[in-house]
Design a protein around this motif. Structure first.
Motif, PDB file in Angstrom:
ATOM      1  N   VAL A 121       0.840  -1.200   0.000  1.00  0.00           N
ATOM      2  CA  VAL A 121       0.000   0.000   0.000  1.00  0.00           C
ATOM      3  C   VAL A 121       0.877   1.253   0.000  1.00  0.00           C
ATOM      4  CG1 VAL A 121      -1.742   1.274   1.291  1.00  0.00           C
ATOM      5  CG2 VAL A 121      -1.914  -1.196   1.089  1.00  0.00           C
ATOM      6  N   ALA A 122       1.968   1.223   0.752  1.00  0.00           N
ATOM      7  CA  ALA A 122       2.905   2.354   0.742  1.00  0.00           C
ATOM      8  C   ALA A 122       3.493   2.538  -0.657  1.00  0.00           C
ATOM      9  CB  ALA A 122       4.009   2.133   1.768  1.00  0.00           C
ATOM     10  N   GLY A 123       3.741   1.448  -1.346  1.00  0.00           N
ATOM     11  CA  GLY A 123       4.229   1.538  -2.723  1.00  0.00           C
ATOM     12  C   GLY A 123       3.218   2.188  -3.644  1.00  0.00           C
ATOM     13  N   VAL A 124       1.946   1.882  -3.461  1.00  0.00           N
ATOM     14  CA  VAL A 124       0.892   2.519  -4.260  1.00  0.00           C
ATOM     15  C   VAL A 124       0.889   4.024  -4.027  1.00  0.00           C
ATOM     16  CG1 VAL A 124      -1.611   2.722  -4.544  1.00  0.00           C
ATOM     17  CG2 VAL A 124      -0.564   0.485  -4.353  1.00  0.00           C
ATOM     18  N   VAL A 125       1.013   4.430  -2.778  1.00  0.00           N
ATOM     19  CA  VAL A 125       1.013   5.860  -2.454  1.00  0.00           C
ATOM     20  C   VAL A 125       2.215   6.550  -3.095  1.00  0.00           C
ATOM     21  CG1 VAL A 125       1.224   7.514  -0.557  1.00  0.00           C
ATOM     22  CG2 VAL A 125      -0.305   5.569  -0.341  1.00  0.00           C
ATOM     23  N   VAL A 126       3.388   5.942  -3.016  1.00  0.00           N
ATOM     24  CA  VAL A 126       4.600   6.534  -3.600  1.00  0.00           C
ATOM     25  C   VAL A 126       4.472   6.647  -5.116  1.00  0.00           C
ATOM     26  CG1 VAL A 126       7.054   6.118  -4.010  1.00  0.00           C
ATOM     27  CG2 VAL A 126       6.117   5.861  -1.715  1.00  0.00           C
ATOM     28  N   VAL A 127       3.998   5.602  -5.765  1.00  0.00           N
ATOM     29  CA  VAL A 127       3.847   5.629  -7.222  1.00  0.00           C
ATOM     30  C   VAL A 127       2.824   6.690  -7.636  1.00  0.00           C
ATOM     31  CG1 VAL A 127       2.955   4.294  -9.190  1.00  0.00           C
ATOM     32  CG2 VAL A 127       4.591   3.271  -7.621  1.00  0.00           C
ATOM     33  N   THR A 128       1.740   6.811  -6.900  1.00  0.00           N
ATOM     34  CA  THR A 128       0.715   7.808  -7.223  1.00  0.00           C
ATOM     35  C   THR A 128       1.256   9.219  -7.071  1.00  0.00           C
ATOM     36  OG1 THR A 128      -1.000   6.278  -6.504  1.00  0.00           O
ATOM     37  CG2 THR A 128      -1.612   8.596  -6.688  1.00  0.00           C
ATOM     38  N   PHE A 129       1.927   9.490  -5.956  1.00  0.00           N
ATOM     39  CA  PHE A 129       2.501  10.823  -5.755  1.00  0.00           C
ATOM     40  C   PHE A 129       3.539  11.147  -6.818  1.00  0.00           C
ATOM     41  CE2 PHE A 129       1.409  10.913  -1.003  1.00  0.00           C
ATOM     42  CZ  PHE A 129       0.294  11.688  -1.234  1.00  0.00           C
ATOM     43  N   ALA A 130       4.397  10.186  -7.139  1.00  0.00           N
ATOM     44  CA  ALA A 130       5.428  10.419  -8.146  1.00  0.00           C
ATOM     45  C   ALA A 130       4.809  10.714  -9.512  1.00  0.00           C
ATOM     46  CB  ALA A 130       6.354   9.211  -8.238  1.00  0.00           C
ATOM     47  N   SER A 131       3.773   9.984  -9.875  1.00  0.00           N
ATOM     48  CA  SER A 131       3.156  10.219 -11.183  1.00  0.00           C
ATOM     49  C   SER A 131       2.440  11.566 -11.223  1.00  0.00           C
ATOM     50  CB  SER A 131       2.197   9.095 -11.530  1.00  0.00           C
ATOM     51  OG  SER A 131       1.142   9.060 -10.606  1.00  0.00           O
ATOM     52  N   VAL A 132       1.808  11.962 -10.119  1.00  0.00           N
ATOM     53  CA  VAL A 132       1.146  13.268 -10.082  1.00  0.00           C
ATOM     54  C   VAL A 132       2.175  14.391 -10.183  1.00  0.00           C
ATOM     55  CG1 VAL A 132      -0.151  14.840  -8.587  1.00  0.00           C
ATOM     56  CG2 VAL A 132      -0.907  12.485  -8.871  1.00  0.00           C
ATOM     57  N   ILE A 133       3.272  14.256  -9.472  1.00  0.00           N
ATOM     58  CA  ILE A 133       4.322  15.281  -9.513  1.00  0.00           C
ATOM     59  C   ILE A 133       4.944  15.359 -10.898  1.00  0.00           C
ATOM     60  CG2 ILE A 133       6.629  15.843  -8.650  1.00  0.00           C
ATOM     61  CD1 ILE A 133       5.640  14.814  -5.899  1.00  0.00           C
ATOM     62  N   LEU A 134       5.253  14.213 -11.496  1.00  0.00           N
ATOM     63  CA  LEU A 134       5.845  14.224 -12.840  1.00  0.00           C
ATOM     64  C   LEU A 134       4.880  14.784 -13.876  1.00  0.00           C
ATOM     65  CD1 LEU A 134       7.779  10.848 -12.881  1.00  0.00           C
ATOM     66  CD2 LEU A 134       8.735  13.150 -12.876  1.00  0.00           C
ATOM     67  N   THR A 135       3.606  14.468 -13.746  1.00  0.00           N
ATOM     68  CA  THR A 135       2.614  15.008 -14.669  1.00  0.00           C
ATOM     69  C   THR A 135       2.529  16.522 -14.525  1.00  0.00           C
ATOM     70  OG1 THR A 135       1.344  12.970 -14.538  1.00  0.00           O
ATOM     71  CG2 THR A 135       0.192  14.904 -15.356  1.00  0.00           C
ATOM     72  N   ALA A 136       2.569  17.017 -13.297  1.00  0.00           N
ATOM     73  CA  ALA A 136       2.505  18.463 -13.075  1.00  0.00           C
ATOM     74  C   ALA A 136       3.758  19.156 -13.591  1.00  0.00           C
ATOM     75  CB  ALA A 136       2.313  18.753 -11.590  1.00  0.00           C
ATOM     76  N   LEU A 137       4.916  18.532 -13.439  1.00  0.00           N
ATOM     77  CA  LEU A 137       6.164  19.136 -13.900  1.00  0.00           C
ATOM     78  C   LEU A 137       6.205  19.278 -15.421  1.00  0.00           C
ATOM     79  CD1 LEU A 137       8.865  17.513 -11.608  1.00  0.00           C
ATOM     80  CD2 LEU A 137       8.164  19.899 -11.651  1.00  0.00           C
ATOM     81  N   PHE A 138       5.721  18.259 -16.116  1.00  0.00           N
ATOM     82  CA  PHE A 138       5.822  18.247 -17.572  1.00  0.00           C
ATOM     83  C   PHE A 138       4.546  18.699 -18.262  1.00  0.00           C
ATOM     84  CE2 PHE A 138       9.066  15.130 -16.301  1.00  0.00           C
ATOM     85  CZ  PHE A 138      10.167  15.762 -16.875  1.00  0.00           C
ATOM     86  N   GLN A 139       3.625  19.281 -17.518  1.00  0.00           N
ATOM     87  CA  GLN A 139       2.361  19.704 -18.090  1.00  0.00           C
ATOM     88  C   GLN A 139       2.541  20.854 -19.097  1.00  0.00           C
ATOM     89  OE1 GLN A 139      -0.451  20.935 -15.162  1.00  0.00           O
ATOM     90  NE2 GLN A 139      -2.190  20.660 -16.511  1.00  0.00           N
ATOM     91  N   GLY A 140       3.503  21.714 -18.881  1.00  0.00           N
ATOM     92  CA  GLY A 140       3.703  22.854 -19.765  1.00  0.00           C
ATOM     93  C   GLY A 140       4.409  22.540 -21.065  1.00  0.00           C
ATOM     94  N   PHE A 141       5.015  21.354 -21.179  1.00  0.00           N
ATOM     95  CA  PHE A 141       5.778  21.026 -22.378  1.00  0.00           C
ATOM     96  C   PHE A 141       4.928  20.526 -23.487  1.00  0.00           C
ATOM     97  CE2 PHE A 141       9.129  20.503 -19.099  1.00  0.00           C
ATOM     98  CZ  PHE A 141       9.944  21.516 -19.552  1.00  0.00           C
TER      99      PHE A 141
END
Length: 70
Positions: free
Chosen positions: A50-70
């Motif tokens: 479950v902790a792995g699910v949380v980490v993967v979700t947060f990482a994907s949200v952060i990466l999506t937000a970082l690259f949203q402008g490109f």
């Protein structure tokens, strides 16, 4: 399938949801019958998945937000 390709953010969110559901299913299986993988020998070790699910979700949200402008 046109609604999925019309918005560039949706494919990443779709993959994130699939991955999250997959990992949560593995966690549910771990609670029912331990998988026996290294670090997952007991039923109580499902919190690691479950902790792995949380980490993967947060990482994907952060990466999506970082690259949203490109």
């Amino acid at each position: 399938m046109g609604w999925l390709t019309s918005n560039p953010i949706l494919p990443e969110l779709f993959v994130t949801k699939i991955l999250g559901v997959f990992l949560l299913l593995i966690a549910a299986i771990q609670v029912i019958k331990p998988l026996g993988w290294p670090g997952l020998k007991r039923r109580a070790d499902a919190w690691k998945l479950v902790a792995g699910v949380v980490v993967v979700t947060f990482a994907s949200v952060i990466l999506t937000a970082l690259f949203q402008g490109f």
